[in-house]
Design an enzyme around this catalytic site. Structure first.
Site, short mmCIF file in Angstrom:
data_model
loop_
_atom_site.label_atom_id
_atom_site.label_comp_id
_atom_site.label_asym_id
_atom_site.label_seq_id
_atom_site.Cartn_x
_atom_site.Cartn_y
_atom_site.Cartn_z
N ASN A 145 124.24 57.01 9.89
CA ASN A 145 124.21 57.38 11.38
C ASN A 145 125.08 58.33 11.65
O ASN A 145 126.34 58.32 11.64
CB ASN A 145 124.35 56.05 12.10
CG ASN A 145 124.16 56.17 13.65
OD1 ASN A 145 124.49 57.24 14.20
ND2 ASN A 145 123.35 55.27 14.20
N HIS A 177 127.90 59.98 15.81
CA HIS A 177 128.88 60.37 16.31
C HIS A 177 129.72 61.91 15.95
O HIS A 177 130.69 62.07 16.38
CB HIS A 177 130.04 59.13 16.14
CG HIS A 177 129.61 57.93 16.99
ND1 HIS A 177 129.45 57.98 18.36
CD2 HIS A 177 128.96 56.88 16.68
CE1 HIS A 177 129.15 56.86 18.80
NE2 HIS A 177 128.72 56.13 17.75
N HIS A 203 120.54 58.15 17.15
CA HIS A 203 119.72 57.48 18.39
C HIS A 203 119.63 58.61 19.36
O HIS A 203 120.94 59.01 19.95
CB HIS A 203 120.63 56.48 18.55
CG HIS A 203 120.58 55.51 19.73
ND1 HIS A 203 121.30 54.49 20.38
CD2 HIS A 203 119.43 55.76 20.77
CE1 HIS A 203 120.82 54.07 21.38
NE2 HIS A 203 119.69 54.61 21.68
N ARG A 245 119.52 58.96 22.83
CA ARG A 245 119.83 58.10 24.13
C ARG A 245 119.24 58.68 25.32
O ARG A 245 119.05 59.89 25.33
CB ARG A 245 121.27 57.70 24.12
CG ARG A 245 121.88 56.94 23.07
CD ARG A 245 123.26 56.63 23.70
NE ARG A 245 123.30 55.36 24.60
CZ ARG A 245 123.79 54.28 24.47
NH1 ARG A 245 123.88 53.80 23.00
NH2 ARG A 245 123.65 53.14 25.13
N ARG A 292 123.79 61.48 25.37
CA ARG A 292 125.32 61.64 25.23
C ARG A 292 125.65 62.23 23.73
O ARG A 292 126.92 62.65 23.56
CB ARG A 292 126.18 60.14 25.69
CG ARG A 292 126.09 59.33 24.42
CD ARG A 292 126.63 57.96 24.89
NE ARG A 292 126.05 57.32 25.97
CZ ARG A 292 126.25 56.01 26.37
NH1 ARG A 292 127.11 55.33 25.41
NH2 ARG A 292 125.85 55.41 27.17
N GLU A 316 116.43 55.84 16.27
CA GLU A 316 116.61 55.04 17.09
C GLU A 316 116.38 55.02 18.51
O GLU A 316 116.69 56.38 19.01
CB GLU A 316 118.06 54.49 16.93
CG GLU A 316 118.59 53.92 15.90
CD GLU A 316 120.10 53.56 15.71
OE1 GLU A 316 120.63 53.65 16.73
OE2 GLU A 316 120.64 53.01 14.59
N THR A 345 125.43 50.16 21.66
CA THR A 345 124.43 49.22 21.71
C THR A 345 125.01 47.84 21.80
O THR A 345 125.14 47.37 20.61
CB THR A 345 123.42 49.36 20.70
OG1 THR A 345 122.96 50.88 20.77
CG2 THR A 345 121.96 48.69 20.94
N GLU A 397 116.12 44.78 12.02
CA GLU A 397 117.37 45.01 11.74
C GLU A 397 118.22 44.22 12.60
O GLU A 397 118.35 44.04 13.71
CB GLU A 397 117.69 46.54 12.20
CG GLU A 397 119.16 46.81 12.13
CD GLU A 397 119.48 48.41 11.76
OE1 GLU A 397 118.70 49.25 11.69
OE2 GLU A 397 120.64 48.72 12.20
N HIS A 416 125.50 47.79 12.72
CA HIS A 416 126.28 47.96 13.67
C HIS A 416 127.88 47.50 13.42
O HIS A 416 128.05 46.18 13.14
CB HIS A 416 125.83 47.29 14.99
CG HIS A 416 126.16 47.78 15.97
ND1 HIS A 416 125.92 48.78 16.69
CD2 HIS A 416 127.37 47.21 16.87
CE1 HIS A 416 126.48 48.97 17.98
NE2 HIS A 416 127.56 48.33 17.83
N1 PXP Z 1 121.98 50.16 13.63
C1 PXP Z 1 121.49 50.25 14.94
C2 PXP Z 1 120.23 49.88 15.50
C3 PXP Z 1 122.69 51.06 15.94
O1 PXP Z 1 122.17 50.95 17.26
C4 PXP Z 1 123.88 51.33 15.40
C5 PXP Z 1 124.59 52.12 16.34
O2 PXP Z 1 123.87 53.35 17.04
C6 PXP Z 1 123.88 51.32 14.09
C7 PXP Z 1 123.07 50.66 13.14
C8 PXP Z 1 125.12 51.91 13.71
O3 PXP Z 1 126.27 51.37 14.08
P1 PXP Z 1 127.96 51.86 13.73
O4 PXP Z 1 127.80 53.29 14.23
O5 PXP Z 1 128.63 50.90 14.51
O6 PXP Z 1 127.78 51.70 12.30
#
Ligand code: PXP
Length: 246
Positions: free
Chosen positions: A10, A13, A46, A48, A52, A73, A104, A154, A194
């Site tokens: 992901n 960030h 994601h 959003r 952001r 996402e 989330t 998930e 997550h």
């Molecule tokens: N899976 C989903 C569905 C998420 O919403 C997120 C966060 O955007 C993640 C995985 C990844 O989470 P993290 O950034 O905390 O590793």
């Protein structure tokens, strides 16, 4: 024999840091290229409602320029559905979204939101997009996902990762183990994610029917100290170690 375990990286960030100053650096698409070279199996982003971190242009570039499958996402809104149907990513993971939340928080209420979700899941599926629902590890939610004909769930690992002591963590892990077994019984593909870190990933990777982990924040944070490629490779090593024990 246990199934292969995929790593979806992901990159949200990377975009968060870029957006802190505006401009183009650091570029999340460059991070996706690097992740591909370091052995990621997919890219997760994601988009959003408030944009952001990931932007619409990022999604276009990820679809056009990156060879790895994209897992988009998205909230269950008309706007996001239109965007997903335009790009037809490999996968769409439907997540709950509250404007004021930092990340989330908690899973999607697939049971309570059934009527709203049904046409969205159906339209994505008709377009050939693999739909997953980001849910708490609870039987009722998994059964609702099955009724919605989503092929994938998930499981939200946030409560497990945030547990304050080892007893709580073991209890939260047990919820995930049981939920993965329910998903398997109902014929659903099972993913998790997550909040996963080097310290929390191995027991989740050890659950043999979970076939994909989506990880972002920790990898990007750790990249500040060791580089993005090194953080991915270390996560991959720990996933493989966990899988080997499972
Ligand atoms: N899976 C989903 C569905 C998420 O919403 C997120 C966060 O955007 C993640 C995985 C990844 O989470 P993290 O950034 O905390 O590793």
């Amino acid at each position: 024999m246990s199934r292969p375990l995929r790593l979806g990286v992901n990159i949200d960030h990377v975009a968060t840091i870029r957006n802190a100053r505006g401009g183009r650096h650091p570029d999340p698409v460059r991070a996706a290229e690097l992740a591909a070279r370091a052995g990621a199996d997919g890219i997760t982003a994601h988009l959003r409602e408030d944009r952001r971190h990931i932007s619409d242009v990022d999604i276009t570039r990820l679809v056009c320029d990156i060879d790895l499958p994209l897992n988009l996402e998205m909230a269950a809104t008309e706007e996001m559905l239109t965007i997903a149907l335009r790009h037809k990513p490999h996968a769409a993971c439907i997540v709950p979204e509250k404007r004021e939340e930092r990340t989330t928080e908690g899973g999607l209420d697939a049971e309570g939101g059934f009527a709203h979700l049904q046409p969205i899941v159906a339209r994505l599926a008709e377009a050939g997009v693999r739909v997953s629902l980001f849910i708490e590890p609870e039987r009722a939610q998994i059964e609702a996902a099955r009724k919605l004909a989503a092929p994938v769930v998930e499981l939200h690992t946030g409560a497990y990762c945030d547990a304050e002591d080892s007893e709580q963590r073991a209890a939260q892990l047990q919820r995930i183990v049981e939920a993965a077994a329910i998903a398997e019984d109902l014929g659903l593909e099972c993913h998790a994610g997550h909040g996963l870190t080097y310290d929390t990933v191995e027991p989740v990777a050890a659950i043999p029917t979970i076939v994909e982990l989506n990880i972002g924040h920790f990898l990007v944070g750790e990249a500040i100290f060791v580089g993005f490629e090194a953080s991915l490779l270390e996560m991959r090593r720990r996933m493989d170690a966990g899988r080997g024990r499972g």
